[in-house]
Design a protein around this motif. Structure first.
Motif, PDB file in Angstrom:
ATOM      1  N   GLN A   1      34.875  -0.304  21.320  1.00  0.00           N
ATOM      2  CA  GLN A   1      33.674   0.528  21.314  1.00  0.00           C
ATOM      3  C   GLN A   1      33.161   0.697  19.891  1.00  0.00           C
ATOM      4  O   GLN A   1      33.924   0.588  18.917  1.00  0.00           O
ATOM      5  CB  GLN A   1      33.982   1.892  21.918  1.00  0.00           C
ATOM      6  N   ALA A   2      31.890   0.969  19.783  1.00  0.00           N
ATOM      7  CA  ALA A   2      31.287   1.219  18.475  1.00  0.00           C
ATOM      8  C   ALA A   2      32.041   2.341  17.767  1.00  0.00           C
ATOM      9  O   ALA A   2      32.412   3.343  18.384  1.00  0.00           O
ATOM     10  CB  ALA A   2      29.818   1.581  18.633  1.00  0.00           C
TER      11      ALA A   2
ATOM     12  N   GLY B   1      34.961   1.852  16.477  1.00  0.00           N
ATOM     13  CA  GLY B   1      36.367   1.499  16.534  1.00  0.00           C
ATOM     14  C   GLY B   1      36.763   0.486  15.481  1.00  0.00           C
ATOM     15  O   GLY B   1      35.967   0.099  14.617  1.00  0.00           O
TER      16      GLY B   1
ATOM     17  N   PRO C   1      27.679  -2.599  17.190  1.00  0.00           N
ATOM     18  CA  PRO C   1      27.312  -3.658  18.137  1.00  0.00           C
ATOM     19  C   PRO C   1      26.807  -4.922  17.441  1.00  0.00           C
ATOM     20  O   PRO C   1      27.039  -6.028  17.927  1.00  0.00           O
ATOM     21  CB  PRO C   1      26.215  -3.007  18.990  1.00  0.00           C
TER      22      PRO C   1
ATOM     23  N   THR D   1      29.134  -7.916  16.844  1.00  0.00           N
ATOM     24  CA  THR D   1      29.532  -8.788  17.948  1.00  0.00           C
ATOM     25  C   THR D   1      29.258 -10.241  17.598  1.00  0.00           C
ATOM     26  O   THR D   1      28.138 -10.610  17.240  1.00  0.00           O
ATOM     27  CB  THR D   1      28.782  -8.412  19.233  1.00  0.00           C
TER      28      THR D   1
ATOM     29  N   VAL E   1      31.591  -5.656  20.416  1.00  0.00           N
ATOM     30  CA  VAL E   1      31.509  -4.223  20.153  1.00  0.00           C
ATOM     31  C   VAL E   1      30.489  -3.625  21.105  1.00  0.00           C
ATOM     32  O   VAL E   1      29.308  -3.984  21.066  1.00  0.00           O
ATOM     33  CB  VAL E   1      31.119  -3.948  18.694  1.00  0.00           C
ATOM     34  N   SER E   2      30.938  -2.728  21.933  1.00  0.00           N
ATOM     35  CA  SER E   2      30.045  -2.099  22.912  1.00  0.00           C
ATOM     36  C   SER E   2      29.472  -0.799  22.360  1.00  0.00           C
ATOM     37  O   SER E   2      30.117  -0.104  21.575  1.00  0.00           O
ATOM     38  CB  SER E   2      30.797  -1.833  24.213  1.00  0.00           C
ATOM     39  N   SER E   3      28.245  -0.511  22.782  1.00  0.00           N
ATOM     40  CA  SER E   3      27.578   0.708  22.271  1.00  0.00           C
ATOM     41  C   SER E   3      27.889   1.917  23.144  1.00  0.00           C
ATOM     42  O   SER E   3      28.477   1.808  24.201  1.00  0.00           O
ATOM     43  CB  SER E   3      26.069   0.480  22.230  1.00  0.00           C
TER      44      SER E   3
END
Length: 121
Positions: A13-14, A16, A87, A90, A119-121
């Motif tokens: 996750q963002a 991290g 993000p 990525t 990387v997810s937002s």
């Protein structure tokens, strides 16, 4: 002759952190620069960070103060500690090394197979 094997990619996750590792093996006499590059969707491959055999480092402006590159000359490894991930980070991350081989002391620019960082937002 010489290969680079990467590990440590994944989904985070963002905000991290992830740590990428790369190990060089084969008929290595010495390694000059080692580094990490990345290629995001629809983008060209770009420099992330490099480190010389003497420990001098260079970073892309977009990752300064968030990423740290380090190498172990005895083990022929290079790591990339990535903190505060966004993000936009990525991409597929590629390890790179300029290697002098024991075969006639030839120099080669070697690439790893790449490891995905998402990387997810």
């Amino acid at each position: 002759q010489v290969q680079l094997v990467e590990s440590g990619g994944g989904l985070v996750q963002a905000g991290g952190s992830l740590r990428l590792s790369c190990a060089a093996s084969g008929n290595i006499f010495s390694i000059k620069n080692m580094g990490w590059f990345r290629q995001g969707p629809g983008n060209q491959r770009e420099l992330v960070a490099t480190v010389t055999s003497g420990g001098s480092t260079n970073y892309a402006d977009s990752v300064k103060d968030r990423f740290t590159i380090s190498r172990d000359n005895a083990k022929n490894t290079v790591d990339l500690q990535m903190n505060s991930l966004k993000p936009d980070d990525t991409a597929v991350y590629y390890c790179n090394a300029v290697v002098v081989t024991t075969t006639k002391y030839s120099q080669y620019n070697i690439w790893g197979q790449g490891t995905q960082v998402t990387v997810s937002s």
